[in-house]
Design an enzyme around this catalytic site. Structure first.
Site, mmCIF file in Angstrom:
data_model
loop_
_atom_site.group_PDB
_atom_site.id
_atom_site.type_symbol
_atom_site.label_atom_id
_atom_site.label_comp_id
_atom_site.label_asym_id
_atom_site.label_seq_id
_atom_site.Cartn_x
_atom_site.Cartn_y
_atom_site.Cartn_z
ATOM 1 N N ILE A 161 0.513 -1.661 0.142
ATOM 2 C CA ILE A 161 0.017 -0.073 0.602
ATOM 3 C C ILE A 161 0.580 1.572 0.519
ATOM 4 C CG2 ILE A 161 -2.191 1.333 1.197
ATOM 5 C CD1 ILE A 161 -2.898 -1.314 2.218
ATOM 6 N N ARG A 241 -4.228 0.437 10.653
ATOM 7 C CA ARG A 241 -5.087 -0.127 11.572
ATOM 8 C C ARG A 241 -4.949 0.752 12.621
ATOM 9 N NH1 ARG A 241 -6.806 -3.253 8.907
ATOM 10 N NH2 ARG A 241 -6.895 -5.153 9.022
ATOM 11 N N ASP A 265 -9.013 6.265 8.591
ATOM 12 C CA ASP A 265 -10.059 4.853 8.458
ATOM 13 C C ASP A 265 -10.201 3.968 9.516
ATOM 14 O OD1 ASP A 265 -12.041 4.283 6.131
ATOM 15 O OD2 ASP A 265 -10.197 2.462 6.224
ATOM 16 N N GLU A 270 -12.966 0.303 16.846
ATOM 17 C CA GLU A 270 -13.560 0.040 15.868
ATOM 18 C C GLU A 270 -14.805 -0.638 16.368
ATOM 19 O OE1 GLU A 270 -10.898 0.320 12.598
ATOM 20 O OE2 GLU A 270 -11.809 -1.260 11.899
ATOM 21 N N HIS A 302 -13.760 2.410 8.377
ATOM 22 C CA HIS A 302 -12.768 1.290 7.514
ATOM 23 C C HIS A 302 -13.604 1.157 5.784
ATOM 24 C CE1 HIS A 302 -10.213 -1.766 9.274
ATOM 25 N NE2 HIS A 302 -10.146 -2.292 8.026
HETATM 26 P P1 NAI Z 1 2.890 -5.152 3.748
HETATM 27 O O1 NAI Z 1 2.717 -5.721 4.535
HETATM 28 O O2 NAI Z 1 3.251 -5.264 2.468
HETATM 29 O O3 NAI Z 1 3.491 -3.391 3.933
HETATM 30 C C1 NAI Z 1 3.867 -3.130 5.449
HETATM 31 C C2 NAI Z 1 5.557 -2.769 5.385
HETATM 32 O O4 NAI Z 1 5.560 -2.097 6.140
HETATM 33 C C3 NAI Z 1 6.665 -3.756 4.402
HETATM 34 O O5 NAI Z 1 7.337 -2.961 4.152
HETATM 35 C C4 NAI Z 1 7.195 -3.877 6.665
HETATM 36 O O6 NAI Z 1 8.905 -4.022 6.176
HETATM 37 C C5 NAI Z 1 6.659 -2.708 6.964
HETATM 38 N N1 NAI Z 1 6.624 -2.638 8.449
HETATM 39 C C6 NAI Z 1 6.223 -3.260 9.147
HETATM 40 N N2 NAI Z 1 6.849 -3.238 10.168
HETATM 41 C C7 NAI Z 1 7.105 -2.229 10.293
HETATM 42 C C8 NAI Z 1 7.629 -1.552 11.233
HETATM 43 N N3 NAI Z 1 7.697 -2.046 13.179
HETATM 44 N N4 NAI Z 1 8.767 -0.358 11.383
HETATM 45 C C9 NAI Z 1 8.813 0.756 9.914
HETATM 46 N N5 NAI Z 1 7.947 -1.118 8.754
HETATM 47 C C10 NAI Z 1 7.171 -1.968 9.246
HETATM 48 O O7 NAI Z 1 0.979 -4.810 4.015
HETATM 49 P P2 NAI Z 1 0.182 -3.421 3.224
HETATM 50 O O8 NAI Z 1 -0.792 -4.925 2.347
HETATM 51 O O9 NAI Z 1 1.001 -2.755 2.754
HETATM 52 O O10 NAI Z 1 -1.055 -3.530 4.130
HETATM 53 C C11 NAI Z 1 -0.292 -2.619 5.360
HETATM 54 C C12 NAI Z 1 -1.285 -2.625 6.099
HETATM 55 O O11 NAI Z 1 -3.277 -1.838 5.827
HETATM 56 C C13 NAI Z 1 -1.999 -3.843 6.678
HETATM 57 O O12 NAI Z 1 -1.513 -4.481 7.863
HETATM 58 C C14 NAI Z 1 -3.371 -3.738 6.968
HETATM 59 O O13 NAI Z 1 -3.180 -3.309 8.611
HETATM 60 C C15 NAI Z 1 -3.610 -2.397 6.478
HETATM 61 N N6 NAI Z 1 -5.235 -2.607 5.892
HETATM 62 C C16 NAI Z 1 -6.229 -0.897 6.235
HETATM 63 C C17 NAI Z 1 -6.586 -1.453 4.908
HETATM 64 C C18 NAI Z 1 -8.622 -0.550 5.244
HETATM 65 O O14 NAI Z 1 -8.918 -1.134 4.716
HETATM 66 N N7 NAI Z 1 -7.631 1.011 5.948
HETATM 67 C C19 NAI Z 1 -6.744 -2.450 4.196
HETATM 68 C C20 NAI Z 1 -5.700 -3.320 3.786
HETATM 69 C C21 NAI Z 1 -4.830 -3.616 4.522
#
Ligand code: NAI
Length: 342
Positions: A161, A241, A265, A270, A302
């Protein structure tokens, strides 16, 4: 494509938007879907009696009692139509021999684009302007916004994302600072994203958008201390989140003007509120009520994932996951207790 007759799946917490897409996509899969509006939990688990598979979403609660009832009723597969799996007791599921599958990725664009939809709406005061015009008030007083072009966007977390968000921000002509445990040099070179530590990101960004997962390391990452380090008037975007932000600290900093705006969002409390029509009730969550009351806070419940493309991908992956289980194939999207966030 496969010759089996499809599985009987009990689909819980169904909304019209899931049902329509699941039915359309299932025309290619041939499973037998039965939809329940109820959320799955210990009180409703008996509804799944006789269904070898259940399909659930983020607010269904698959605790030990629920899983035991499901198991007694013959359920062997839990198909999450979400990426997150914190709502399933994976140890109990494994102990009962039940498999759990999920949808690890559906549309990073849906979430990144929603972040910018919220940002533009807040900065250009679109909700306020639209309400005024609806009331035949065509005054521009109080509607002065500011350009994104030339401003600095700070991205915390640059995975799927965050990547999409970085490219959108660059498209607006923003400077992009990024922080991630694993900086992506390719993105840096291709899109001109600068990977920096958190402190300079906080100090220099006009807008900060959160795209890290919720883990023990990121819980309340944005607390009073972090907010104090940010540029005065910063705009925060959270489509990650809710618990990435300490909501009470955010309220204090909004009151002092340290934070100039917030697009949320997700919200840490929530569950039980978002996704429900509570319009004829008194809102009991005082923190959320206070956040809603700020003119410079925009909240959606959300919905960042909620696009046609994302819903289609969720349905396709979910029904493919079930088909793989039915055919006894490897479950590429299986989640195991060992994966629970450390
Ligand atoms: P992803 O796994 O592709 O990317 C997460 C990134 O965060 C990775 O590059 C990772 O290295 C980094 N990361 C993890 N822990 C970290 C830390 N402590 N410090 C710095 N960087 C860190 O995940 P994606 O697909 O990009 O999704 C991200 C988040 O978005 C999901 O975990 C979910 O919580 C949220 N999400 C929200 C949605 C919504 O409808 N509002 C829908 C889908 C996801």
């Amino acid at each position: 494509m496969h010759s089996l007759q499809g599985m009987r799946i009990a689909v819980f917490d169904t909304h019209r938007f899931d049902r329509e897409v699941l039915e359309a996509v299932n025309a290619r899969h041939g499973h037998e879907l039965t939809f329940f509006e109820a959320r799955l939990g210990s009180a409703t688990a008996s509804l799944a009696g006789g269904f070898p598979a259940v399909c659930v979403f983020v607010n269904d609660r698959l605790d030990e009692a629920t899983l035991r009832t499901l198991h007694e009723g013959g359920t062997r597969l839990v198909a999450l139509r979400s990426a997150g799996f914190n709502n399933v007791d994976l140890r109990v599921a494994e102990g009962l021999g039940m498999r759990v599958v999920r949808v690890p990725e559906y549309s990073p664009y849906a979430v990144a684009e929603h972040a910018f939809a919220m940002l533009l709406a807040l900065v250009r005061k679109i909700p306020r302007a639209a309400v005024r015009v609806r009331d035949s008030n065509f005054s521009l007083e109080g509607l002065v916004g500011w350009d994104l072009h030339g401003k600095t966007m700070g991205l915390v977390g640059v995975g799927r994302i965050g990547h999409a968000a970085a490219r959108i921000a660059r498209g607006f002509g923003m400077r992009v600072l990024a922080y991630d445990l694993r900086p992506d040099e390719k993105l840096a070179a291709e899109a001109g994203v600068e990977f920096v530590e958190l402190d300079p990101l906080y100090r220099e960004s006009d807008v900060i958008s959160l795209h890290v997962p919720l883990t023990p390391a990121t819980y309340h990452l944005i607390d009073a201390g972090a907010l104090s380090k940010m540029k005065r008037g910063v705009v925060l975007i959270n489509t990650g989140r809710g618990a990435l932000i300490d909501s009470r600290a955010l309220i204090d900093k909004l009151k002092s003007g340290q934070v100039g705006g917030a697009c949320l969002d997700v919200y840490e409390e929530e569950e039980g509120i978002f996704f429900h029509d509570l319009s004829d009730r008194v809102l009991l969550d005082d923190v959320l009520a206070r956040l809603i009351s700020f003119p410079n806070v925009l909240i959606t419940s959300h919905q960042a994932f909620l696009t046609r493309e994302a819903l289609e991908n969720i349905a396709e992956t979910t029904l493919t996951n079930v088909a793989a289980f039915e055919r006894g194939e490897a479950l590429v999207n299986e989640v195991k207790a060992a994966q629970v966030l450390r």
